[in-house]
Design a protein around this motif. Sequence first.
Motif, PDB file in Angstrom:
ATOM      1  N   TYR A  93      -1.173  -5.470   3.001  1.00  0.00           N
ATOM      2  CA  TYR A  93      -1.914  -6.632   3.487  1.00  0.00           C
ATOM      3  C   TYR A  93      -1.391  -7.919   2.870  1.00  0.00           C
ATOM      4  N   TYR A 115      -3.141  -6.796   8.054  1.00  0.00           N
ATOM      5  CA  TYR A 115      -2.271  -5.648   7.804  1.00  0.00           C
ATOM      6  C   TYR A 115      -0.900  -5.890   8.418  1.00  0.00           C
ATOM      7  N   SER A 119       4.044  -1.006   3.866  1.00  0.00           N
ATOM      8  CA  SER A 119       2.815  -1.344   4.573  1.00  0.00           C
ATOM      9  C   SER A 119       1.850  -1.949   3.568  1.00  0.00           C
ATOM     10  N   ASP A 145       0.830  -1.202   0.000  1.00  0.00           N
ATOM     11  CA  ASP A 145       0.000   0.000   0.000  1.00  0.00           C
ATOM     12  C   ASP A 145       0.867   1.255   0.000  1.00  0.00           C
ATOM     13  N   GLU A 146       1.961   1.222   0.751  1.00  0.00           N
ATOM     14  CA  GLU A 146       2.819   2.397   0.884  1.00  0.00           C
ATOM     15  C   GLU A 146       4.236   1.940   1.206  1.00  0.00           C
ATOM     16  N   THR A 147       5.213   2.717   0.783  1.00  0.00           N
ATOM     17  CA  THR A 147       6.603   2.401   1.115  1.00  0.00           C
ATOM     18  C   THR A 147       7.159   3.459   2.053  1.00  0.00           C
ATOM     19  N   CYS A 152      10.618  -0.075   5.387  1.00  0.00           N
ATOM     20  CA  CYS A 152       9.590  -1.115   5.291  1.00  0.00           C
ATOM     21  C   CYS A 152       8.498  -0.701   4.308  1.00  0.00           C
ATOM     22  N   GLU A 169       3.580  -4.390   8.319  1.00  0.00           N
ATOM     23  CA  GLU A 169       4.631  -3.486   7.876  1.00  0.00           C
ATOM     24  C   GLU A 169       5.961  -4.242   7.857  1.00  0.00           C
TER      25      GLU A 169
END
Length: 65
Positions: free
Chosen positions: A36, A46, A34, A26-28, A32, A48
């Motif tokens: 699912y 969820y 994030s 979903d995001e960097t 790390c 990370e």
Amino acid sequence: MDDLREGDVVVIRAFDDWPEHLFEVDETFDDCVSGYSITGPLAGVYGEPGFELIKSVAYRAVRSA
């Protein structure tokens, strides 16, 4: 792994008691990503995971031009 983007799917290596599994980003962040888990016993959970847990990129999200 600094080219990962939202929607990419990576392979998270086996660790502790968890098997190798797929994870949608979903995001960097600096250390790390994030998102699912999409397979295995953690599917839908969820997390990370750190870059050190990413084994490879399974496939890239479709990029618009």
